[in-house]
Design a protein around this motif. Sequence first.
Motif, mmCIF file in Angstrom:
data_model
loop_
_atom_site.group_PDB
_atom_site.id
_atom_site.type_symbol
_atom_site.label_atom_id
_atom_site.label_comp_id
_atom_site.label_asym_id
_atom_site.label_seq_id
_atom_site.Cartn_x
_atom_site.Cartn_y
_atom_site.Cartn_z
ATOM 1 N N SER A 238 6.081 16.169 -4.447
ATOM 2 C CA SER A 238 7.480 15.742 -4.474
ATOM 3 C C SER A 238 8.079 15.720 -3.079
ATOM 4 C CB SER A 238 8.282 16.694 -5.373
ATOM 5 O OG SER A 238 9.658 16.433 -5.290
ATOM 6 N N GLY A 239 7.806 16.765 -2.294
ATOM 7 C CA GLY A 239 8.348 16.828 -0.935
ATOM 8 C C GLY A 239 7.820 15.710 -0.047
ATOM 9 N N GLN A 240 6.530 15.428 -0.146
ATOM 10 C CA GLN A 240 5.943 14.380 0.682
ATOM 11 C C GLN A 240 6.431 12.990 0.276
ATOM 12 O OE1 GLN A 240 4.034 14.777 3.575
ATOM 13 N NE2 GLN A 240 4.962 16.752 3.150
ATOM 14 N N ASN A 241 6.565 12.765 -1.018
ATOM 15 C CA ASN A 241 7.079 11.481 -1.487
ATOM 16 C C ASN A 241 8.489 11.229 -0.976
ATOM 17 O OD1 ASN A 241 5.492 9.693 -2.859
ATOM 18 N ND2 ASN A 241 5.998 10.413 -4.895
ATOM 19 N N SER A 242 9.332 12.255 -1.086
ATOM 20 C CA SER A 242 10.729 12.113 -0.675
ATOM 21 C C SER A 242 10.856 11.886 0.821
ATOM 22 C CB SER A 242 11.514 13.366 -1.077
ATOM 23 O OG SER A 242 11.416 13.593 -2.462
ATOM 24 N N THR A 243 9.939 12.464 1.580
ATOM 25 C CA THR A 243 9.942 12.281 3.028
ATOM 26 C C THR A 243 9.791 10.812 3.406
ATOM 27 O OG1 THR A 243 9.142 14.487 3.593
ATOM 28 C CG2 THR A 243 8.560 12.719 5.094
ATOM 29 N N ILE A 244 8.912 10.110 2.711
ATOM 30 C CA ILE A 244 8.641 8.707 3.028
ATOM 31 C C ILE A 244 9.869 7.842 2.768
ATOM 32 C CG2 ILE A 244 7.249 6.700 2.393
ATOM 33 C CD1 ILE A 244 4.982 8.717 1.736
ATOM 34 N N THR A 245 10.467 8.002 1.587
ATOM 35 C CA THR A 245 11.623 7.169 1.264
ATOM 36 C C THR A 245 12.843 7.560 2.093
ATOM 37 O OG1 THR A 245 12.163 8.641 -0.590
ATOM 38 C CG2 THR A 245 10.810 6.715 -1.066
ATOM 39 N N LYS B 145 0.841 -1.206 0.000
ATOM 40 C CA LYS B 145 0.000 0.000 0.000
ATOM 41 C C LYS B 145 0.875 1.254 0.000
ATOM 42 C CE LYS B 145 -4.075 -2.078 0.462
ATOM 43 N NZ LYS B 145 -3.630 -3.469 0.586
ATOM 44 N N LEU B 146 1.979 1.189 0.710
ATOM 45 C CA LEU B 146 2.915 2.311 0.722
ATOM 46 C C LEU B 146 3.460 2.561 -0.686
ATOM 47 C CD1 LEU B 146 4.483 4.322 2.582
ATOM 48 C CD2 LEU B 146 6.266 2.593 2.744
ATOM 49 N N GLU B 147 3.796 1.484 -1.388
ATOM 50 C CA GLU B 147 4.274 1.629 -2.761
ATOM 51 C C GLU B 147 3.201 2.234 -3.657
ATOM 52 O OE1 GLU B 147 7.399 -2.171 -2.871
ATOM 53 O OE2 GLU B 147 5.366 -2.366 -3.693
ATOM 54 N N ALA B 148 1.953 1.807 -3.490
ATOM 55 C CA ALA B 148 0.866 2.338 -4.314
ATOM 56 C C ALA B 148 0.682 3.840 -4.081
ATOM 57 C CB ALA B 148 -0.438 1.594 -4.012
ATOM 58 N N PHE B 149 0.805 4.277 -2.831
ATOM 59 C CA PHE B 149 0.683 5.701 -2.516
ATOM 60 C C PHE B 149 1.800 6.499 -3.192
ATOM 61 C CE2 PHE B 149 1.666 9.353 0.236
ATOM 62 C CZ PHE B 149 0.427 9.976 0.268
ATOM 63 N N ILE B 150 3.014 5.948 -3.164
ATOM 64 C CA ILE B 150 4.154 6.607 -3.796
ATOM 65 C C ILE B 150 3.921 6.749 -5.301
ATOM 66 C CG2 ILE B 150 6.575 6.279 -4.445
ATOM 67 C CD1 ILE B 150 6.420 7.187 -1.642
#
Length: 442
Positions: free
Chosen positions: A325-332, A172-177
């Motif tokens: 972009s900022g939120q995506n990078s935060t997760i990884t 699910k985390l991958e799908a959100f990304i």
Amino acid sequence: MNAPPSTTDVPPADFTRSLAESHRSIALPVGAGFWRRLFAFAGPGYLVAVGYMDPGNWATDIAGGSAFGYALLSVVLLSNLMAIVLQALSARLGVASGLDLAQACRANYSKPVTIVLWLLCEIAIIACDLAEVLGTAIALKLLFGLPLTWGVVVTAVDVFLILALQRFGFRKLEAFIVALLLVIAGCFVFELTLARPDMGGVLRGLVPTTDILTNPAMLYIAIGILGATVMPHNLYLHSSIVQTRAFGQDAAGKREAAKMATIDGTVALGLAFFINAAILILAAATFHTAGRTDVAEIDEAYRLLAPSLGVGAASIVFAVALLASGQNSTITGTLAGQIVMEGFLHLRLPVWARRLVTRALAIIPAVIVVGAAGDAGATRLLVLSQVILSLQLPFAVVPLVRFTGSKAIMGDLASPAWLRALAWTIAAVIIGLNATLLWGML
């Protein structure tokens, strides 16, 4: 607990699986066709690709496109090609050895060397986190008028977003990304349609020129692009998250896993190249061709986009892509920090604690610089953070190339001679560019 595969040295006695809570948690279809198997493997590459299009890329690409037109597109392309090779090696390391890059360093280097590598990697993660903090804060200011300093402070709250997402499982985390990546890509398709770039100039920009090495200002931005594209913490990340798939542990199963992971990463980094190139092309087509070679700040680009393109929505779409972009990078970035700390030190912290520590180390300098120098200081700090990332690269790349060329660690998946030669050439180019930058600064 399964025993780790053999390496050149004996792994630490306290060895644990990388990202143990997600290790081999995603089942793979048995006897399915190629496309179904590839879909099951798809995901880790996109988490890695996120780091190649974070807000730090925006700062370097906007500055490069505005100042030098399409000329630095060749740097974006070459950086992306190097990233594809290095990320493929990172995935092969995780598949073949069962170790992530941090664990492999801990198993094969002395303790002093391991500590130094860990500290350098932490500096890289903080620099990356700094870019995410500033990028998200700038997006919040552009969209909602939130003062930049308060936006920096608000970014600490995203810890809870990450915790909420991880509760639903890694798939699910991958799908959100991937969903956020598609939002970013869609935004730039819209922007480029409005900008109507010169395609001849774009094609010429894909060919490197000697000006990049002889012009100090161009070289500084070029190395910033390199640092923003080939990110050291992504090499640690990919070697771990590829192990979330429950692939066969025999030779055939590992060969297929390495093949699928390489395809996944290559396709995902192709998307990252499109977005990075789109940012630079947008700046070149909108600002450079109009004589505005001084546009180097994200918020300035935001203000000028709508009047330059003649469409009011252009600026809003730009800011929405920046926020995604900022939120995506935060997760990884959070995952990479967890992998690095656990792999090098075998120190397990709750995700929220790890994230708060890293984010605090990024927020403090961001608040100081924003308070002292305002928006201009924020953008300069973004570009500087990417140069710092580039300077850290050799300390991740050299161990990776060494480990993946070792039959004792990789078995049958050890890099063949041509791949070792290519990987060492990439390492030499990265080290050479960094040495050139440092010489110029001195």
